[in-house]
Design a protein around this motif. Structure first.
Motif, PDB file in Angstrom:
ATOM      1  N   ALA A 212       0.832  -1.207   0.000  1.00  0.00           N
ATOM      2  CA  ALA A 212       0.000   0.000   0.000  1.00  0.00           C
ATOM      3  C   ALA A 212       0.867   1.257   0.000  1.00  0.00           C
ATOM      4  O   ALA A 212       0.539   2.257  -0.655  1.00  0.00           O
ATOM      5  N   GLU A 213       1.980   1.204   0.711  1.00  0.00           N
ATOM      6  CA  GLU A 213       2.863   2.370   0.810  1.00  0.00           C
ATOM      7  C   GLU A 213       3.488   2.742  -0.529  1.00  0.00           C
ATOM      8  O   GLU A 213       3.833   3.905  -0.756  1.00  0.00           O
ATOM      9  N   ARG A 214       3.639   1.765  -1.411  1.00  0.00           N
ATOM     10  CA  ARG A 214       4.238   2.070  -2.713  1.00  0.00           C
ATOM     11  C   ARG A 214       3.192   2.107  -3.829  1.00  0.00           C
ATOM     12  O   ARG A 214       3.528   2.021  -5.010  1.00  0.00           O
ATOM     13  N   GLY A 215       1.928   2.218  -3.428  1.00  0.00           N
ATOM     14  CA  GLY A 215       0.862   2.357  -4.409  1.00  0.00           C
ATOM     15  C   GLY A 215       0.388   1.056  -5.010  1.00  0.00           C
ATOM     16  O   GLY A 215      -0.269   1.057  -6.059  1.00  0.00           O
ATOM     17  N   GLY A 216       0.709  -0.055  -4.360  1.00  0.00           N
ATOM     18  CA  GLY A 216       0.263  -1.357  -4.845  1.00  0.00           C
ATOM     19  C   GLY A 216      -1.085  -1.724  -4.259  1.00  0.00           C
ATOM     20  O   GLY A 216      -1.939  -0.864  -4.049  1.00  0.00           O
ATOM     21  N   PHE A 217      -1.265  -2.989  -3.946  1.00  0.00           N
ATOM     22  CA  PHE A 217      -2.540  -3.421  -3.387  1.00  0.00           C
ATOM     23  C   PHE A 217      -2.621  -3.097  -1.897  1.00  0.00           C
ATOM     24  O   PHE A 217      -1.611  -2.790  -1.251  1.00  0.00           O
ATOM     25  N   THR A 218      -3.834  -3.171  -1.362  1.00  0.00           N
ATOM     26  CA  THR A 218      -4.070  -2.932   0.059  1.00  0.00           C
ATOM     27  C   THR A 218      -4.578  -4.216   0.706  1.00  0.00           C
ATOM     28  O   THR A 218      -4.891  -5.189   0.011  1.00  0.00           O
ATOM     29  N   ILE A 219      -4.697  -4.205   2.019  1.00  0.00           N
ATOM     30  CA  ILE A 219      -5.237  -5.379   2.704  1.00  0.00           C
ATOM     31  C   ILE A 219      -6.694  -5.595   2.295  1.00  0.00           C
ATOM     32  O   ILE A 219      -7.178  -6.728   2.242  1.00  0.00           O
ATOM     33  N   GLY A 220      -7.381  -4.508   1.957  1.00  0.00           N
ATOM     34  CA  GLY A 220      -8.747  -4.634   1.452  1.00  0.00           C
ATOM     35  C   GLY A 220      -8.785  -5.397   0.138  1.00  0.00           C
ATOM     36  O   GLY A 220      -9.696  -6.201  -0.100  1.00  0.00           O
ATOM     37  N   ASP A 221      -7.795  -5.153  -0.714  1.00  0.00           N
ATOM     38  CA  ASP A 221      -7.705  -5.884  -1.980  1.00  0.00           C
ATOM     39  C   ASP A 221      -7.443  -7.365  -1.731  1.00  0.00           C
ATOM     40  O   ASP A 221      -7.962  -8.230  -2.445  1.00  0.00           O
ATOM     41  N   VAL A 222      -6.619  -7.654  -0.723  1.00  0.00           N
ATOM     42  CA  VAL A 222      -6.316  -9.045  -0.379  1.00  0.00           C
ATOM     43  C   VAL A 222      -7.588  -9.772   0.044  1.00  0.00           C
ATOM     44  O   VAL A 222      -7.889 -10.875  -0.429  1.00  0.00           O
ATOM     45  N   VAL A 223      -8.353  -9.142   0.935  1.00  0.00           N
ATOM     46  CA  VAL A 223      -9.594  -9.745   1.429  1.00  0.00           C
ATOM     47  C   VAL A 223     -10.607  -9.895   0.297  1.00  0.00           C
ATOM     48  O   VAL A 223     -11.237 -10.948   0.139  1.00  0.00           O
ATOM     49  N   ASP A 224     -10.753  -8.844  -0.514  1.00  0.00           N
ATOM     50  CA  ASP A 224     -11.703  -8.881  -1.627  1.00  0.00           C
ATOM     51  C   ASP A 224     -11.337  -9.979  -2.624  1.00  0.00           C
ATOM     52  O   ASP A 224     -12.203 -10.753  -3.061  1.00  0.00           O
ATOM     53  N   GLY A 225     -10.062 -10.067  -2.960  1.00  0.00           N
ATOM     54  CA  GLY A 225      -9.622 -11.069  -3.928  1.00  0.00           C
ATOM     55  C   GLY A 225      -9.840 -12.484  -3.429  1.00  0.00           C
ATOM     56  O   GLY A 225     -10.275 -13.366  -4.181  1.00  0.00           O
ATOM     57  N   ASN A 226      -9.557 -12.704  -2.145  1.00  0.00           N
ATOM     58  CA  ASN A 226      -9.724 -14.045  -1.605  1.00  0.00           C
ATOM     59  C   ASN A 226     -11.200 -14.418  -1.497  1.00  0.00           C
ATOM     60  O   ASN A 226     -11.581 -15.560  -1.785  1.00  0.00           O
ATOM     61  N   ALA A 227     -12.038 -13.466  -1.097  1.00  0.00           N
ATOM     62  CA  ALA A 227     -13.474 -13.737  -1.005  1.00  0.00           C
ATOM     63  C   ALA A 227     -14.047 -14.085  -2.375  1.00  0.00           C
ATOM     64  O   ALA A 227     -14.831 -15.037  -2.522  1.00  0.00           O
TER      65      ALA A 227
END
Length: 235
Positions: free
Chosen positions: A85-100
């Motif tokens: 997230a700090e370098r403009g990549g994915f966020t933990i929200g993206d991780v959760v969304d992708g896995n769901a």
């Protein structure tokens, strides 16, 4: 200590959002110098260690320890997501969304229109959808997808199953091949050791056993025997 850190330190119970906030604070200005210095690569081994500690807690049937170790593994996931997230990549929200989304897509018999199945058929459908998603049309690409960092015996079993070297194999012929190679090993030809171990994994899988677990249990038995001997000497 900033205001958010003060508020967090005063809470009686924490949730997932709090954990994410703690990681952001650790990585932010005025945070922990060690945490701020880390990269994906520098803490790579931490994820491996925490995963193994989860497995050890499961093997010990220790629920309290399992709860703690799952928390440590979760921290690793949140930390790596924060780095991205700090370098403009994915966020933990993206991780959760992708896995769901993945779980919903991989279970069409639950979230879609496919008919319910038994466990074996459900696993087969899972694997088929996974292959289609990843575009792994060749057998070699599916074999390469098995993580090289897995323990060797575990990786060997997965490779053998995916390559079709388990089902339909004769246990007698497989055991015969292992026996035939043993004299060479006894004579000092260690070049056959890998093949012997691989075939032992195939034989274990053929009988529904797990070579990795079996070896781990034997190592534990040896340690316990040494402990028992030491205790008897000290009495």
């Amino acid at each position: 200590m900033n205001e958010q850190a003060k508020e967090l330190s005063a809470k009686e119970r924490y949730d997932f959002d709090d954990l994410c906030a703690i990681v952001r604070i650790l990585r932010g200005e005025g945070g922990c110098p060690w945490d701020r210095a880390q990269t994906h690569a520098s803490i790579r081994s931490c994820a491996i260690e925490e995963a193994y500690e989860v497995v050890e807690a499961i093997d010990k049937h220790d629920s309290a320890l399992l709860c703690e170790e799952l928390g440590d593994l979760l921290f690793q996931a949140v930390f790596h997501a924060q780095l991205e997230a700090e370098r403009g990549g994915f966020t933990i929200g993206d991780v959760v969304d992708g896995n769901a989304r993945k779980m919903i897509d991989r279970h069409p018999q639950v979230f879609g229109d496919e008919e319910p199945t038994d466990a074996d058929e459900a696993l087969a459908r899972w694997e088929a959808r996974k292959v289609a998603e990843k575009g792994r049309v060749t057998l070699s690409s599916r074999l390469r997808a098995v993580p090289a960092m897995l323990p060797a015996l575990m990786r060997a079993e997965k490779i053998a199953k995916k390559a079709g070297l388990v089902d339909g194999t004769s246990p007698t012929e497989l055991a015969g091949g292992i026996s035939a190679a043993l004299p060479s090993l006894a004579a000092g030809d260690c070049s056959v050791l890998g093949r012997i171990l691989f075939d032992l994994c195939r034989l274990a899988a053929l009988h529904g056993a797990d070579a990795e677990e079996a070896l781990g249990a034997e190592v534990e038995r040896v340690i316990e025997a040494v402990e028992k001997n030491e205790n008897s000497v000290n009495i």
